[in-house]
Design a protein around this motif. Sequence first.
Motif, short mmCIF file in Angstrom:
data_model
loop_
_atom_site.label_atom_id
_atom_site.label_comp_id
_atom_site.label_asym_id
_atom_site.label_seq_id
_atom_site.Cartn_x
_atom_site.Cartn_y
_atom_site.Cartn_z
N ARG A 119 -2.28 5.50 3.32
CA ARG A 119 -2.82 5.28 1.97
C ARG A 119 -1.72 5.17 0.92
NH1 ARG A 119 -6.92 10.35 2.83
NH2 ARG A 119 -7.96 9.55 4.68
N TYR A 120 -0.47 5.33 1.32
CA TYR A 120 0.64 5.28 0.37
C TYR A 120 1.46 4.02 0.62
CZ TYR A 120 -0.50 10.12 -0.71
OH TYR A 120 -1.16 11.25 -1.10
N GLY A 121 2.11 3.53 -0.45
CA GLY A 121 2.90 2.32 -0.32
C GLY A 121 4.18 2.38 -1.13
N ASP A 122 4.85 1.25 -1.23
CA ASP A 122 6.14 1.18 -1.92
C ASP A 122 6.02 1.45 -3.42
OD1 ASP A 122 7.01 0.51 0.55
OD2 ASP A 122 7.95 -1.39 -0.02
N ASP A 123 4.82 1.36 -3.98
CA ASP A 123 4.68 1.59 -5.41
C ASP A 123 4.90 3.05 -5.78
OD1 ASP A 123 2.34 2.15 -4.00
OD2 ASP A 123 1.07 1.96 -5.78
N VAL A 124 4.78 3.94 -4.82
CA VAL A 124 5.13 5.36 -5.04
C VAL A 124 6.21 5.71 -4.02
CG1 VAL A 124 3.09 6.23 -6.22
CG2 VAL A 124 3.02 5.93 -3.75
N ALA A 125 7.40 5.19 -4.25
CA ALA A 125 8.47 5.24 -3.25
C ALA A 125 8.84 6.66 -2.86
CB ALA A 125 9.70 4.50 -3.77
N ARG A 126 8.94 7.56 -3.84
CA ARG A 126 9.37 8.92 -3.53
C ARG A 126 8.37 9.62 -2.62
NH1 ARG A 126 9.85 12.56 -8.62
NH2 ARG A 126 7.62 12.11 -8.59
N GLU A 127 7.09 9.61 -3.02
CA GLU A 127 6.08 10.30 -2.21
C GLU A 127 5.95 9.67 -0.83
OE1 GLU A 127 5.88 10.17 -5.52
OE2 GLU A 127 6.00 12.36 -5.60
N THR A 128 5.96 8.34 -0.78
CA THR A 128 5.85 7.67 0.52
C THR A 128 7.01 8.05 1.42
OG1 THR A 128 4.70 5.82 -0.54
CG2 THR A 128 5.59 5.43 1.65
N ALA A 129 8.22 8.07 0.87
CA ALA A 129 9.40 8.45 1.66
C ALA A 129 9.28 9.89 2.16
CB ALA A 129 10.66 8.28 0.83
N LEU A 130 8.87 10.80 1.28
CA LEU A 130 8.74 12.20 1.68
C LEU A 130 7.71 12.36 2.80
CD1 LEU A 130 8.79 13.91 -1.84
CD2 LEU A 130 10.49 14.23 -0.03
N TYR A 131 6.55 11.76 2.63
CA TYR A 131 5.47 11.97 3.59
C TYR A 131 5.77 11.30 4.93
CZ TYR A 131 3.07 13.41 -0.70
OH TYR A 131 2.73 14.02 -1.88
N LEU A 132 6.40 10.12 4.87
CA LEU A 132 6.80 9.47 6.13
C LEU A 132 7.87 10.28 6.85
CD1 LEU A 132 6.96 5.68 5.16
CD2 LEU A 132 5.30 6.79 6.67
N SER A 133 8.69 10.99 6.09
CA SER A 133 9.74 11.77 6.75
C SER A 133 9.13 12.87 7.61
CB SER A 133 10.70 12.36 5.71
OG SER A 133 10.12 13.46 5.02
N TRP A 134 8.03 13.47 7.17
CA TRP A 134 7.39 14.48 8.00
C TRP A 134 6.67 13.86 9.19
CZ3 TRP A 134 7.80 16.32 2.81
CH2 TRP A 134 8.47 17.54 2.70
N LEU A 135 6.13 12.68 9.01
CA LEU A 135 5.54 11.99 10.16
C LEU A 135 6.62 11.70 11.19
CD1 LEU A 135 3.35 10.52 11.73
CD2 LEU A 135 3.71 8.52 10.24
N ALA A 136 7.78 11.23 10.74
CA ALA A 136 8.88 10.96 11.68
C ALA A 136 9.31 12.22 12.40
CB ALA A 136 10.06 10.34 10.93
#
Length: 433
Positions: free
Chosen positions: A349-366
């Motif tokens: 549900r997150y995209g490049d328009d909220v780069a910081r949050e998307t990066a943070l949340y993807l980091s935990w998925l990784a």
Amino acid sequence: MFVGEPMHDFGVTMRARREAAGLSLRALARAAHVDPGHLSRVEAGRRPATGTLAKTIDRILEAGGELEVLAGRAAGPGWSIGPRTWQNDDRDALADVLVDTRPTPANAVELAHQWLITEPVQLREMRAGRRIGTSTVQRVERRVHQLRLLDDHVGGASTFPLLTAEIAATSDLLRLSTHSEAVGRRLLVALGELGQVGGWVAADHGRHADAERLYLAGMRAAHAGGDRAGAANCLSSLSYQVANTGDPRTAVTLARSAYCGAQGHASATTLALLGERVAWANARAGDDVACERALSDVDGAYERRRPDDDPVWVYWLDPAEIEVMAGRCWTELQRPLRAVPILERATARYGDDVARETALYLSWLAEALVQAREVDRAAAISLDVLRLNDRSGSARVDHRVRALRQVLQPHGGNSVVKAFLKEEATRSGRPRR
């Protein structure tokens, strides 16, 4: 001074096109994500249209660029100063637009920079006369929320100077002006909210000592103003920082103190937010039982929410954010079978328009995927985190990138991991190995 006549052309044309499209002013404002009052002033020719606003209105009304051209004539590429000296009216016009224009990914950086050159309304009010009333407090409260919305799109490195200046100006207003007790309490509550936002921004900038100072000052101000929920939010935010940078057991104590202290004084949504931080502190402390109990309490509180009871500062908490926190907690507790499905669903549900949050949340998925031994996917997602970090301006994302490097390094023989480690070393300036 903003050049005046062409602004009228813009407003007249905008009104004609709006009416032809069958849109009310309020409906157009909602579609453009701007305050209806500000849009009304723009349409009446009393305020200029920024380039961003003109482009947005032009697109909604399908004006084919006509409105952008008219706005450009009025104010050049952005703000235009006429032949005379910059006056109070010009400063007020810019200040109004800064507050009335809702931050978006497209305009947030521009708004942050313009905020830096605009004198705080608090200083202007003090010069006009020491006695202040509710109208001044309302303007301060609007500015606080606007800074909160800016933080959604701009990293702490850019917003920290804005918050420190705003806190200083509001503190001076409280200290040096005369006002009723009710006005003083509202100013204290506003200072409490500024302390919380300022602490959050300072932490995002990697300034943890400043963050602690601001959180504690905000807690005291909110408590003095009678805002128990706001005071709990400041203390709970401090617990989140301590969980990440200090002793998780201390963080648990702080988070539970905030949660218990807010009982009977906070909305259900606020309790859900405070409960999330209890869950995270317990996850960092390795207590899976207490963490799961707290996550259950969060779900229960959120189900009881009544939006009309909520303070404005919980606007961002929604089911996706609650899922992300649950996924992060299970990742921290090394439970990838629970973490991965939650984080996959939530991060979609997150995209490049909220780069910081998307990066943070993807980091935990990784990280959870590494725990699940899906290293290829983890490294590919980590590369996305690197790309997003270029636009995040956040020390928190930098920290998460370093965490990913640490968990991926043991898998350095994997080709995708090699690509990540090489790219991360290049971007961080570290020697390649």
